[in-house]
Write an enzyme that holds these catalytic residues in place. Structure first.
Site, PDB file in Angstrom:
ATOM      1  N   SER A 146       0.830  -1.201   0.000  1.00  0.00           N
ATOM      2  CA  SER A 146       0.000   0.000   0.000  1.00  0.00           C
ATOM      3  C   SER A 146       0.872   1.262   0.000  1.00  0.00           C
ATOM      4  O   SER A 146       1.695   1.445  -0.894  1.00  0.00           O
ATOM      5  CB  SER A 146      -0.962  -0.040   1.185  1.00  0.00           C
ATOM      6  OG  SER A 146      -1.996   0.893   1.041  1.00  0.00           O
ATOM      7  N   ASP A 273     -10.143  -3.465  -5.629  1.00  0.00           N
ATOM      8  CA  ASP A 273      -9.585  -2.849  -4.421  1.00  0.00           C
ATOM      9  C   ASP A 273     -10.532  -1.753  -3.925  1.00  0.00           C
ATOM     10  O   ASP A 273     -10.769  -0.765  -4.631  1.00  0.00           O
ATOM     11  CB  ASP A 273      -8.210  -2.248  -4.733  1.00  0.00           C
ATOM     12  CG  ASP A 273      -7.440  -1.817  -3.492  1.00  0.00           C
ATOM     13  OD1 ASP A 273      -8.067  -1.263  -2.571  1.00  0.00           O
ATOM     14  OD2 ASP A 273      -6.219  -2.024  -3.457  1.00  0.00           O
ATOM     15  N   HIS A 300      -8.137  -5.063  -0.941  1.00  0.00           N
ATOM     16  CA  HIS A 300      -6.926  -4.314  -0.626  1.00  0.00           C
ATOM     17  C   HIS A 300      -6.064  -5.144   0.321  1.00  0.00           C
ATOM     18  O   HIS A 300      -6.419  -5.336   1.499  1.00  0.00           O
ATOM     19  CB  HIS A 300      -7.269  -2.970   0.010  1.00  0.00           C
ATOM     20  CG  HIS A 300      -6.066  -2.097   0.237  1.00  0.00           C
ATOM     21  ND1 HIS A 300      -5.377  -1.504  -0.799  1.00  0.00           N
ATOM     22  CD2 HIS A 300      -5.416  -1.732   1.379  1.00  0.00           C
ATOM     23  CE1 HIS A 300      -4.370  -0.802  -0.309  1.00  0.00           C
ATOM     24  NE2 HIS A 300      -4.360  -0.942   1.010  1.00  0.00           N
TER      25      HIS A 300
END
Length: 343
Positions: A146, A273, A300
């Site tokens: 991320s 996501d 995610h």
């Protein structure tokens, strides 16, 4: 342009096919963590702040063992589930694993006056150089999750062809590419719960930092902001040298810089996501050093796969191992994928 593979056969767990379930259960799925046994290094930065770097030695503890640097996401840290799992997967296979706590995160709280943000690419470079000083003959692979991927992409774009430390290649999983698209998404009905989640966690970090370093706090402590963008405007932008959240997003989003990357990078995204929109991945030109892979599902950082295809349902962990152990392996090699899934 880079090679872009739009689909890869990830088969989600039949009870967790929904993107939000993938995301939430990916974070919360029960796991038995091994006792913490890392050696902590403090990496001193040019401005006097420090980063906490957790080193887990490989079985056998060979100095020339390949090193892995793991970067966490927003509000994560060394003890994030994906960081802990990879330590347990990698050290028995002969890898030396370093988990980096960015400024003010995890064990980094209390040793950094400034907060982490997407433009702290020099912090990633400092960690890579530190590892190279410790183990001069150890090649280093970077795996980032991320927001950690955002920092790493910025670093590689800025480095160009210059090798940082003993860096060899990188895997970025669900990195924010366009920060404006994330901010817009967090204003939607589906994105708002994630915005609230990050506001709660990041504001708690801010308050702890102000308590640790009172001279950095405002005279009157404001109430908790409603949106992450408010924190970016109030705290992140001014402490990072930006005029506003808008300028911060403009200068630190990696999308416009992908064409400048000259070292091997694989970016893995899922189309569904629910935290970081994947579409901006295709809005910017990429250099030939960037391979982009998109799965149809996964949420995610979730990627909870069908039982029986791997040793457990953590599909992403086993793909990372395959990617590491065969440098010529591409995530797009469908034959290799099918053979791996049948093991």
């Amino acid at each position: 342009m880079s090679r872009v593979i739009e689909t890869w056969k990830f088969r989600p767990h039949p009870l967790l096919a929904n993107a939000h379930m993938q995301t939430v259960f990916g974070l919360r799925w029960p796991q038995r963590a091994a006792p913490y046994a890392a050696q902590v290094h403090h990496v001193t930065l040019e401005d006097g702040d420090q980063l906490a770097l957790h080193e887990d030695a490989p079985f056998g503890d060979a100095e020339e063992a390949p090193s892995i640097l793991l970067l966490h996401g927003l509000s994560g840290g060394y003890d994030s589930s994906y960081m802990c799992r990879l330590v347990e997967r990698l050290t028995p296979r002969g890898y030396r694993v370093f988990r980096l706590d960015m400024r003010g995160c995890g064990a980094g709280e209390g040793i950094a006056r400034k907060p982490n943000h997407c433009g702290r690419s020099e912090d990633v470079a400092s960690a890579l150089n530190y590892i190279a000083e410790l183990y001069t003959d150890s090649p280093t692979t970077l795996i980032a999750f991320s927001m950690g991927g955002t920092l790493a992409l910025n670093m590689l774009a800025e480095a160009g062809e210059m090798r940082v430390g003993n860096f060899e290649r990188a895997l970025m999983i669900c990195p924010p590419i366009d920060l404006f698209s994330v901010e817009r998404h967090f204003r939607t009905l589906l994105g708002r719960p994630y915005d609230k989640f990050f506001v709660k966690n990041i504001w708690a970090q801010v308050l702890r930092r102000w308590k640790e370093f009172p001279d950095t706090a405002p005279k009157t402590i404001p109430s908790r902001p409603k949106r992450l963008r408010d924190i970016d405007d109030m705290v992140i932008a001014p402490t990072g040298g930006f005029d506003s959240a808008e300028q911060y997003y403009t200068k630190t989003q990696p999308g416009p810089k992908l064409e400048a990357i000259r070292q091997p990078v694989t970016i893995l995204f899922s189309k569904d996501d629910p935290v970081v929109p994947f579409a901006p991945l295709f809005d910017y030109p990429h250099s030939s050093s960037v391979e982009t892979i998109v799965t149809s599902h996964g949420g995610h950082l979730g990627f909870l796969g069908q039982p029986g295809l791997d040793a457990d349902i953590r599909w992403i962990d086993w793909r990372i191992l395959e990617w590491l152990e065969d440098p010529s392996c591409s995530f797009a090699d469908s034959k290799a994928i099918e053979q791996a899934c049948s093991r």
